[in-house]
Design a protein around this motif. Structure first.
Motif, mmCIF file in Angstrom:
data_model
loop_
_atom_site.group_PDB
_atom_site.id
_atom_site.type_symbol
_atom_site.label_atom_id
_atom_site.label_comp_id
_atom_site.label_asym_id
_atom_site.label_seq_id
_atom_site.Cartn_x
_atom_site.Cartn_y
_atom_site.Cartn_z
ATOM 1 N N PHE A 106 0.831 -1.203 0.000
ATOM 2 C CA PHE A 106 0.000 0.000 0.000
ATOM 3 C C PHE A 106 0.870 1.259 0.000
ATOM 4 C CE2 PHE A 106 -3.059 -3.116 1.447
ATOM 5 C CZ PHE A 106 -4.245 -2.674 0.895
ATOM 6 N N LEU A 107 0.386 2.302 -0.634
ATOM 7 C CA LEU A 107 0.990 3.638 -0.640
ATOM 8 C C LEU A 107 2.320 3.698 -1.383
ATOM 9 C CD1 LEU A 107 0.251 4.559 3.103
ATOM 10 C CD2 LEU A 107 -1.216 4.848 1.088
ATOM 11 N N VAL A 108 2.601 2.698 -2.212
ATOM 12 C CA VAL A 108 3.829 2.717 -3.021
ATOM 13 C C VAL A 108 3.515 3.151 -4.447
ATOM 14 C CG1 VAL A 108 5.717 1.340 -3.990
ATOM 15 C CG2 VAL A 108 4.985 0.968 -1.629
ATOM 16 N N VAL A 109 2.654 2.412 -5.118
ATOM 17 C CA VAL A 109 2.310 2.722 -6.509
ATOM 18 C C VAL A 109 1.601 4.066 -6.607
ATOM 19 C CG1 VAL A 109 1.036 1.941 -8.540
ATOM 20 C CG2 VAL A 109 2.206 0.271 -7.089
ATOM 21 N N SER A 110 0.704 4.323 -5.674
ATOM 22 C CA SER A 110 -0.059 5.575 -5.710
ATOM 23 C C SER A 110 0.792 6.792 -5.387
ATOM 24 C CB SER A 110 -1.243 5.497 -4.736
ATOM 25 O OG SER A 110 -0.790 5.308 -3.399
ATOM 26 N N GLU A 111 1.993 6.573 -4.866
ATOM 27 C CA GLU A 111 2.901 7.687 -4.587
ATOM 28 C C GLU A 111 3.167 8.506 -5.838
ATOM 29 O OE1 GLU A 111 5.501 10.148 -2.399
ATOM 30 O OE2 GLU A 111 4.144 8.584 -1.666
ATOM 31 N N HIS A 112 3.143 7.834 -6.996
ATOM 32 C CA HIS A 112 3.377 8.511 -8.270
ATOM 33 C C HIS A 112 2.084 8.602 -9.088
ATOM 34 C CE1 HIS A 112 7.776 8.509 -7.826
ATOM 35 N NE2 HIS A 112 7.595 7.356 -7.202
ATOM 36 N N ASN A 113 0.952 8.519 -8.368
ATOM 37 C CA ASN A 113 -0.369 8.689 -8.996
ATOM 38 C C ASN A 113 -0.597 7.732 -10.163
ATOM 39 O OD1 ASN A 113 -1.185 11.022 -7.352
ATOM 40 N ND2 ASN A 113 0.447 12.103 -8.443
ATOM 41 N N LEU A 114 -0.070 6.521 -10.032
ATOM 42 C CA LEU A 114 -0.302 5.524 -11.074
ATOM 43 C C LEU A 114 -1.582 4.768 -10.748
ATOM 44 C CD1 LEU A 114 0.536 3.990 -13.592
ATOM 45 C CD2 LEU A 114 1.954 2.498 -12.153
#
Length: 286
Positions: free
Chosen positions: A33-41
């Motif tokens: 969690f909160l890894v991929v979305s860090e770059h709004n992907l």
């Protein structure tokens, strides 16, 4: 060929809603969690060849592991799953053109490294056996042997065999064919050509590791041909300028604050190489 056409990740709000309701474990980590979305992907639209470009910590390896887990792809080595991995992959979704082909898999640097160690270990074992046979040949040839009972029949046969053979012939006849000792790069390249078959989806995590520039270009050609002529689809995480130049590849730049699609010549890593060699182009006689 496109087997996996789209893959979607949960948005930041949904991730926060889930993680705030959890009792923290795993060393206070909620990975992935909160890894991929860090770059709004939020979504990947995939082509026959899709590349994830980015430095360490950009999340490109996490993306591959999440997709491989969601699709149930084969893999050889363990990876950092964490206790929240299944929760995360359940929030992901994908679109496929039919069923993902059997034999599709993810190939990581650890897989390649373990394969190279296996080859090295096998050859070391053969070399030790060869030395033992050389000593056995000499001991048998120059020993004073007399057959005293049927228990000595085996020794007699060995003595006769030694007398009829040269040292090299004796070793060759008693030793399995040696596995050709490859360099690290040759072994790594062999692993890819052995694992990648026709009509499959393959996720490759930094395949350039252990490959020389020459071998990277060989791998580039092999992957291009596999996608173009043999029905393969690739999703590759890399920062190799050679692999980034792959013909027709769609490249996601995961170093950007918001992941963006770029041409390979626009990427910071490639531009750095270009600027460096342009600076010293006169030393190349240009």
């Amino acid at each position: 060929m496109v087997y996996l056409s789209q893959f979607c990740f949960p948005d930041r709000e949904r991730e926060y809603t889930f993680t705030m309701g959890q009792k923290r474990t795993c060393y206070d980590s909620v990975y992935p969690f909160l890894v991929v979305s860090e770059h709004n992907l939020r979504m990947l639209d995939l082509e026959p060849v899709t590349i994830l470009y980015g430095g360490n910590g950009s999340g490109k390896t996490t993306v591959l592991n999440v997709i491989a887990e969601k699709l149930g792809l084969a893999r050889d080595t363990l990876y950092n799953r964490s206790c929240f991995f299944e929760d995360y992959t359940q929030m992901c979704s994908y679109k496929a053109n039919g069923r993902i082909p059997a034999g599709s898999r993810i190939i990581t640097s650890d897989d390649v490294f373990d394969f190279m160690l296996d080859i090295r270990s096998l050859n070391n074992g053969i070399d030790r056996k060869r030395e033992e046979l050389l000593e056995d040949y000499l001991d048998t040839k120059y020993s004073d042997f007399q057959m005293r009972s049927l228990d000595d029949y085996g020794k007699l046969k060995k003595k006769i065999a030694v007398r009829k053979s040269t040292q090299s012939q004796y070793v060759r006849e008693n030793l399995m064919d040696n596995v050709r000792e490859h360099s690290n790069g040759e072994s790594a390249f062999l692993y890819f050509t052995d694992q990648i078959r026709e009509n499959g989806l393959y996720l490759l995590d930094e395949p350039e590791n252990s490959l020389s520039p020459e071998k990277q270009q060989e791998l580039l050609k092999f992957l291009e041909d596999s996608a173009r002529f043999f029905g393969c689809q690739f999703l590759i995480a890399t920062h190799s300028p050679f692999l980034l130049s792959m013909r027709g590849a769609k490249i996601y730049d995961m170093d950007e604050e918001t992941v963006d699609v770029k041409r390979w010549t626009e990427l910071a890593n490639v531009r750095a190489y270009f600027d460096f060699f342009m600076k010293y182009r006169r030393e190349f006689g240009e």
